[in-house]
Design a protein around this motif. Structure first.
Motif, short mmCIF file in Angstrom:
data_model
loop_
_atom_site.label_atom_id
_atom_site.label_comp_id
_atom_site.label_asym_id
_atom_site.label_seq_id
_atom_site.Cartn_x
_atom_site.Cartn_y
_atom_site.Cartn_z
N UNK A 483 -19.50 49.52 -57.38
CA UNK A 483 -19.39 50.16 -56.06
C UNK A 483 -20.55 51.11 -55.80
N UNK A 484 -21.13 51.65 -56.85
CA UNK A 484 -22.15 52.69 -56.71
C UNK A 484 -23.57 52.14 -56.80
N UNK A 485 -23.69 50.83 -56.94
CA UNK A 485 -25.02 50.23 -57.08
C UNK A 485 -25.70 50.09 -55.73
N UNK A 486 -27.00 50.23 -55.75
CA UNK A 486 -27.82 50.05 -54.55
C UNK A 486 -29.05 49.25 -54.94
N UNK A 487 -29.30 48.19 -54.23
CA UNK A 487 -30.48 47.38 -54.53
C UNK A 487 -30.17 46.33 -55.58
N UNK A 488 -30.22 46.70 -56.84
CA UNK A 488 -29.92 45.77 -57.92
C UNK A 488 -28.42 45.76 -58.20
N UNK A 489 -27.95 44.71 -58.88
CA UNK A 489 -26.50 44.57 -59.10
C UNK A 489 -26.14 44.19 -60.54
N UNK A 490 -26.69 44.85 -61.55
CA UNK A 490 -26.34 44.46 -62.92
C UNK A 490 -24.87 44.68 -63.25
N UNK A 491 -24.25 45.75 -62.75
CA UNK A 491 -22.83 45.98 -63.03
C UNK A 491 -21.97 44.92 -62.35
N UNK A 492 -22.32 44.56 -61.12
CA UNK A 492 -21.58 43.50 -60.43
C UNK A 492 -21.76 42.16 -61.14
N UNK A 493 -22.95 41.89 -61.64
CA UNK A 493 -23.17 40.67 -62.41
C UNK A 493 -22.28 40.65 -63.65
N UNK A 494 -22.20 41.78 -64.33
CA UNK A 494 -21.35 41.87 -65.52
C UNK A 494 -19.88 41.71 -65.14
N UNK A 495 -19.48 42.29 -64.03
CA UNK A 495 -18.10 42.16 -63.56
C UNK A 495 -17.76 40.70 -63.27
#
Length: 663
Positions: A483-495
């Motif tokens: 939710x707190x990512x901006x631009x890149x999305x490594x946490x969303x990719x991991x999710x």
């Protein structure tokens, strides 16, 4: 300090540094699966496989296997040290693993469903409910809830192993599921571990009074495994000493080392001697070059001990090592002469010099960043783990957490990202403080002001440390990060990689970003990635696909409504395109997929127009050709018209509603 390091360069490869100060050359990539090449499911299976290799069946294991096979549930009973916890994990590891995941249930913990929650169990899941430490009230409540849990386990073709508290009663209607586990022969456990450590079988045939003495003390099985490991290390230090001598070393290592160290420290009063003693203990087994440089770091830290003197007048390293009962091996690696002496030294300095603990922590950070070819990644990890163990041994888990936070803040913190990972991992894996660390990680992921380094560390530990055994908690923490990512999305990719391992996790993630959303715009972006129509429409070994569930259909419609309301069309159109392509390719689910989009529009004419435009744009790239895409667009238009109360002359038959019935 009475001696300074001299610089001698024989050949240079890559970066070179010849003065005081730091050269950071610790190239470690911290990421989720892309860093390890393994999913959380694979990590969990590997951990269980290693446990199985060392496991000796206790009495009652056969009955436990029978009950688990016949009833999908078994309740293990056994005393402390009987191996019941290991037995529970081995039972689950031995099951087929075509579908589902292994996980530990933690009823009552944040992010964990209750035992009566029907969504708790996924198809084919292998569940461990460890209630060995549950109090009387909690055990009674969980017993009452087991019937509901067992019903869902059976429906989902899953399996459940429960470890019950020792000495507590089990309700009469659950007695048929009980298997009593008795401690396996300690000698057999010891020999299994020794064989896996590579100790040859013929060595066991030699008389070993120390081994007999140890086994006669009826130690817990964990201590038997520790004894085997000390035999392994004694053999590595003195290969020709013989089995009896190795066992003597293993026995004595726990009995006399601390008193010996206390005497040695009292006798060695010089700062350089004590610095070398502490450094050797913390970097035990490292090359002498590393020991020398790290000792120099300790003596030059602000607040550290100092001695000055002409370097040529000082004792050389070999003489100084002899003073602290250490020496270098054939390949230049430094070790104490007595087994586990290093552990006793670490304990002594930590316990008896508490005022120096901040200095020891600063030194660990500085030493872990030294640029030296002999300082391998595994040695850096071991250095941090040894420091973390002292924090945890003395119940200072908050201090360890604060240290990991400190290492990811400020200038130069990138070089300490691996150290912070190892520190947090040690805490998360700790039997007593693991829960506290998981809660702290949740708070940090949700509320803490994050540096890029700390975000990387949190993502890594969520994926590689928490997820293998507590995937629900990992999923929630990754959601907070994403939710707190901006631009890149490594946490969303991991999710997304995590929810791909389990339909149940995907359902819970959809629920979180639609029904429990506190940030609609941010969650709309997460929804588009989590709501992949491919996995939603594929059963994957489950009795039915997720999209067939009314609850999931409601989540999807709500999610699309938030997307259409809060995001510009260029952001969501690529995802709608995939959705429409799948609808075109799937005759049996075309109407349902289109209905979910239409219901997501919520009767809003602007949303309908945007969906129609997206469908027209998707037609040329439909796998069945533009004509097939056009049919899907026409079908979508018919549904939009019907929703608006219009009936075109070429109206198609009514489609299924999101509830799965004909309107």
């Amino acid at each position: 300090m009475n001696e300074r390091g001299a610089t001698r360069v024989g050949s240079a490869r890559g970066a070179m540094h010849t003065g005081y100060g730091d050269l950071y050359n610790w190239n470690v990539t911290i990421g989720p699966q892309e860093a390890t090449g393994r999913s959380p499911r694979r990590i969990a299976d590997d951990q269980l496989r290693r446990l199985r290799q060392r496991f000796v069946d206790p009495a009652g294991m056969g009955e436990a296997r029978r009950l688990l096979a016949e009833h999908s549930t078994v309740i293990l009973s056994g005393g402390p040290g009987s191996g019941r916890h290991a037995a529970a994990r081995v039972l689950l590891y031995e099951l087929p693993r075509e579908t589902g995941i292994f996980r530990e249930l933690l009823p009552g913990d944040e992010g964990e469903a209750t035992l009566t929650d029907a969504t708790l169990v996924g198809a084919g899941d292998r569940l461990l409910l460890d209630l060995a430490d549950a109090g009387g009230t909690r055990w009674a409540k969980d017993c009452r809830d087991l019937s509901s849990l067992r019903k869902v386990v059976h429906e989902q073709q899953a399996h459940l192993v429960v470890v019950m508290p020792y000495g507590d009663d089990l309700e009469a209607d659950l007695q048929f599921l009980r298997a009593d586990i008795a401690r396996p022969p300690a000698e057999e456990v010891l020999l299994r571990h020794l064989r896996l450590h590579g100790v040859p079988h013929e060595a066991f045939l030699q008389p070993a009074p120390a081994m007999v003495e140890f086994l006669g003390e009826q130690r817990p099985l964990a201590e038997v495994a520790g004894f085997a490991d000390r035999v392994r290390r004694a053999r590595a230090a003195e290969p020709g000493a013989g089995f009896a001598r190795w066992c003597e070393q293993a026995r004595d290592a726990r009995k006399t080392r601390r008193k010996e160290v206390a005497r040695l420290v009292a006798e060695r009063c010089e700062a350089s001697q004590r610095a070398l003693l502490f450094t050797t203990a913390m970097l035990h087994g490292a090359h002498s070059d590393v020991i020398h440089r790290a000792t120099d770091v300790l003596l030059h830290l602000p607040g550290g001990p100092r001695e000055e003197g002409p370097s040529l007048a000082c004792k050389d390293l070999a003489e100084r090592l002899e003073e602290i009962h250490a020496s270098t091996g054939v390949y230049g690696h430094v070790q104490f002469k007595e087994l586990d002496y290093d552990d006793a030294v670490r304990v002594h300095f930590w316990d008896h010099m508490p005022h120096l603990r901040p200095l020891f922590s600063s030194w660990t950070a500085r030493s872990s960043k030294l640029d030296d070819p002999h300082l391998t990644p595994s040695l850096r990890e071991e250095l941090v783990s040894r420091l973390a163990d002292q924090y945890l041994r003395t119940r200072q888990w908050q201090g360890l957490a604060a240290l990991a936070d400190e290492w990811t803040a400020g200038a130069g913190s990138r070089a300490l990202v691996p150290a912070a990972v190892h520190a947090l991992s040690r805490g998360l894996e700790h039997q007593e403080f693991g829960s506290a660390f998981r809660q702290l990680v949740r708070v940090w992921c949700r509320d803490k002001q994050l540096t890029r380094e700390l975000a990387d560390v949190l993502r890594y530990v969520c994926t590689n440390v928490i997820a293998p055994t507590h995937p629900d908690q990992a999923m929630i923490r990754l959601l907070h990060l994403a939710r707190r990512e901006h631009g890149t999305t490594p946490a969303l990719d991991a999710l997304c990689a995590l929810v791909a391992t389990s339909s149940r996790l995907r359902r819970r993630a959809l629920d979180r970003v639609t029904r429990q959303s506190s940030a609609p715009a941010a969650d709309a972006r997460l929804f588009l990635r989590i709501c992949d129509p491919g996995p939603l429409t594929e059963p994957g070994g489950a009795p039915h696909a997720l999209v067939d569930e009314r609850y999931v259909q409601e989540c999807v419609s709500l999610g699309w409504h938030v997307v259409l309301t809060h995001l510009p069309q260029p952001d969501w159109q690529p995802y709608a395109k995939r959705w429409l392509h799948l609808a075109s390719d799937s005759d049996d689910r075309r109407d349902l997929l289109l209905d979910l989009l239409v219901h997501g529009a919520g009767g809003n004419g602007t949303h309908f127009a945007a969906l129609y435009a997206a469908a027209r744009a998707a037609e040329p790239t439909t796998s069945g050709g533009p004509a097939r895409g056009a049919k899907t667009t026409d079908r979508l238009l018919h549904k939009i018209s019907a929703t608006q109360g219009l009936r075109p002359r070429d109206a198609s038959p009514r489609s299924a509603s999101p509830g799965g019935t004909t309107p």
